[in-house]
Design an enzyme around this catalytic site. Structure first.
Site, PDB file in Angstrom:
ATOM      1  N   SER A 186      -3.370  -8.071   3.017  1.00 30.62           N
ATOM      2  CA  SER A 186      -3.654  -7.883   4.441  1.00 30.62           C
ATOM      3  C   SER A 186      -4.152  -9.184   5.068  1.00 30.62           C
ATOM      4  CB  SER A 186      -4.690  -6.770   4.616  1.00 30.62           C
ATOM      5  OG  SER A 186      -4.197  -5.563   4.093  1.00 30.62           O
ATOM      6  N   HIS A 239       0.841  -1.203   0.000  1.00 25.28           N
ATOM      7  CA  HIS A 239       0.000   0.000   0.000  1.00 25.28           C
ATOM      8  C   HIS A 239       0.882   1.261   0.000  1.00 25.28           C
ATOM      9  CE1 HIS A 239      -3.193  -2.637   2.132  1.00 25.28           C
ATOM     10  NE2 HIS A 239      -3.688  -2.337   0.944  1.00 25.28           N
ATOM     11  N   LYS A 269     -16.111  -7.525   4.805  1.00 23.68           N
ATOM     12  CA  LYS A 269     -14.957  -7.747   5.683  1.00 23.68           C
ATOM     13  C   LYS A 269     -15.272  -7.356   7.120  1.00 23.68           C
ATOM     14  CE  LYS A 269     -11.469  -7.154   2.080  1.00 23.68           C
ATOM     15  NZ  LYS A 269     -10.364  -6.338   1.550  1.00 23.68           N
ATOM     16  N   ARG A 271      -2.092  -5.539  -8.157  1.00 24.75           N
ATOM     17  CA  ARG A 271      -0.899  -6.334  -7.841  1.00 24.75           C
ATOM     18  C   ARG A 271      -0.624  -7.384  -8.900  1.00 24.75           C
ATOM     19  NH1 ARG A 271      -3.187  -8.370  -2.385  1.00 24.75           N
ATOM     20  NH2 ARG A 271      -4.988  -8.221  -3.760  1.00 24.75           N
TER      21      ARG A 271
HETATM   22  N1  COA Z   1      -0.256  -4.035  -1.541  1.00 27.97           N
HETATM   23  C1  COA Z   1      -0.705  -5.007  -0.749  1.00 27.97           C
HETATM   24  N2  COA Z   1      -1.980  -5.373  -0.699  1.00 27.97           N
HETATM   25  C2  COA Z   1      -2.826  -4.728  -1.492  1.00 27.97           C
HETATM   26  C3  COA Z   1      -2.445  -3.721  -2.361  1.00 27.97           C
HETATM   27  C4  COA Z   1      -1.081  -3.377  -2.372  1.00 27.97           C
HETATM   28  N3  COA Z   1      -0.614  -2.423  -3.150  1.00 27.97           N
HETATM   29  N4  COA Z   1      -3.513  -3.286  -3.033  1.00 27.97           N
HETATM   30  C5  COA Z   1      -4.544  -4.013  -2.602  1.00 27.97           C
HETATM   31  N5  COA Z   1      -4.125  -4.888  -1.668  1.00 27.97           N
HETATM   32  C6  COA Z   1      -4.908  -5.890  -0.990  1.00 27.97           C
HETATM   33  C7  COA Z   1      -5.437  -5.425   0.312  1.00 27.97           C
HETATM   34  O1  COA Z   1      -4.517  -5.717   1.353  1.00 27.97           O
HETATM   35  C8  COA Z   1      -6.684  -6.254   0.408  1.00 27.97           C
HETATM   36  O2  COA Z   1      -6.331  -7.521   0.880  1.00 27.97           O
HETATM   37  P1  COA Z   1      -7.342  -8.424   1.712  1.00 27.97           P
HETATM   38  O3  COA Z   1      -8.573  -8.603   0.875  1.00 27.97           O
HETATM   39  O4  COA Z   1      -6.560  -9.633   1.918  1.00 27.97           O
HETATM   40  O5  COA Z   1      -7.643  -7.680   2.985  1.00 27.97           O
HETATM   41  C9  COA Z   1      -7.151  -6.399  -1.024  1.00 27.97           C
HETATM   42  O6  COA Z   1      -6.012  -6.187  -1.798  1.00 27.97           O
HETATM   43  C10 COA Z   1      -8.134  -5.406  -1.530  1.00 27.97           C
HETATM   44  O7  COA Z   1      -8.635  -4.683  -0.495  1.00 27.97           O
HETATM   45  P2  COA Z   1      -8.717  -3.115  -0.396  1.00 27.97           P
HETATM   46  O8  COA Z   1      -7.748  -2.419  -1.280  1.00 27.97           O
HETATM   47  O9  COA Z   1      -8.631  -2.783   1.025  1.00 27.97           O
HETATM   48  O10 COA Z   1     -10.084  -2.864  -1.024  1.00 27.97           O
HETATM   49  P3  COA Z   1     -11.467  -3.543  -0.752  1.00 27.97           P
HETATM   50  O11 COA Z   1     -11.700  -4.482  -1.845  1.00 27.97           O
HETATM   51  O12 COA Z   1     -11.569  -4.044   0.639  1.00 27.97           O
HETATM   52  O13 COA Z   1     -12.405  -2.291  -0.954  1.00 27.97           O
HETATM   53  C11 COA Z   1     -13.207  -0.099  -0.456  1.00 27.97           C
HETATM   54  C12 COA Z   1     -12.375  -1.277  -0.001  1.00 27.97           C
HETATM   55  C13 COA Z   1     -13.349   0.763   0.756  1.00 27.97           C
HETATM   56  C14 COA Z   1     -12.455   0.678  -1.540  1.00 27.97           C
HETATM   57  C15 COA Z   1     -14.555  -0.566  -1.059  1.00 27.97           C
HETATM   58  O14 COA Z   1     -15.120  -1.561  -0.250  1.00 27.97           O
HETATM   59  C16 COA Z   1     -15.532   0.585  -1.177  1.00 27.97           C
HETATM   60  O15 COA Z   1     -15.474   1.337  -2.111  1.00 27.97           O
HETATM   61  N6  COA Z   1     -16.413   0.730  -0.174  1.00 27.97           N
HETATM   62  C17 COA Z   1     -17.382   1.815  -0.132  1.00 27.97           C
HETATM   63  C18 COA Z   1     -18.779   1.318  -0.496  1.00 27.97           C
HETATM   64  C19 COA Z   1     -18.988   1.430  -1.970  1.00 27.97           C
HETATM   65  O16 COA Z   1     -18.898   2.481  -2.576  1.00 27.97           O
HETATM   66  N7  COA Z   1     -19.314   0.289  -2.572  1.00 27.97           N
HETATM   67  C20 COA Z   1     -19.541   0.197  -3.980  1.00 27.97           C
HETATM   68  C21 COA Z   1     -18.262  -0.109  -4.684  1.00 27.97           C
HETATM   69  S1  COA Z   1     -18.557  -0.500  -6.372  1.00 27.97           S
END
Ligand code: COA
Length: 166
Positions: free
Chosen positions: A132, A21, A45, A94
């Protein structure tokens, strides 16, 4: 007068924030004037760290990065984009396996708000396998998370999992 500074929103769950990240934030800093790293909620989550803890972690690891601030949001990402005055959303890609989910989310967000553009940044290949979920699992089972989590927050993350695997 319209603000000429370009703000971008980097949303995520950050449970916990990883070196991958931070790599993405560093890349975003080079492209935009202001980067808001925003802790959002993914309804699928159940995070281990509270929103306040995740924000504190992010503040620590981003404290020396120019133009970066930390926030949280509770509703739709498209509303947050508008509320924070951001011109785009940053997401990290990624591996090819991330693409389908990210592509769908980017298109849905643009359906919800036509101005919602998503910019994808690729972290260094050395972080392509980090997530994560894996970090939480390694922590729970007593493994060393030191190579995957920024050093500033390692003690807090280790402490949370101390004894959890026994
Ligand atoms: N390095 C390491 N890990 C990474 C990464 C990076 N550069 N980029 C992404 N990841 C991982 C994260 O650790 C996470 O891992 P996990 O699933 O094992 O915990 C995964 O990739 C993706 O998670 P994250 O980037 O946290 O996004 P998410 O899929 O949980 O989405 C929001 C989070 C907040 C962006 C999304 O849920 C959201 O937009 N919520 C608001 C509600 C909404 O608008 N919904 C409609 C969306 S269409």
């Amino acid at each position: 007068m319209k603000d000429s500074l370009r703000t971008v929103l980097y949303p995520g769950t950050f449970d916990p924030v990883t070196n991958g990240h931070v790599d993405v934030v560093r890349r975003a800093v080079r492209l935009f004037d202001r980067v808001i790293v925003a802790v959002g909620s993914n309804t699928a989550k159940a995070p281990v760290f509270t929103v306040a803890e995740r924000m504190a972690h992010l503040r620590l690891v981003c404290r020396d990065l120019p133009g970066v601030s930390v926030a949280s949001f509770g509703g739709l990402l498209t509303d947050a984009l508008h509320d924070f005055g951001a011109v785009a959303v940053i997401r990290g890609l990624r591996a090819v396996s991330d693409f389908e989910y990210e592509f769908q989310m980017a298109l849905m967000n643009r359906e919800l708000a036509a101005e919602c553009e998503t910019v994808f940044l690729m972290p260094s290949p050395g972080f392509s396998f980090v997530s994560s979920t894996m970090i939480r699992e390694i922590g729970r089972l007593g493994g060393d998370i030191g190579a995957f989590v920024p050093p500033e927050i390692c003690p807090q993350v280790r402490e949370r999992f101390a004894g959890a695997g026994s």
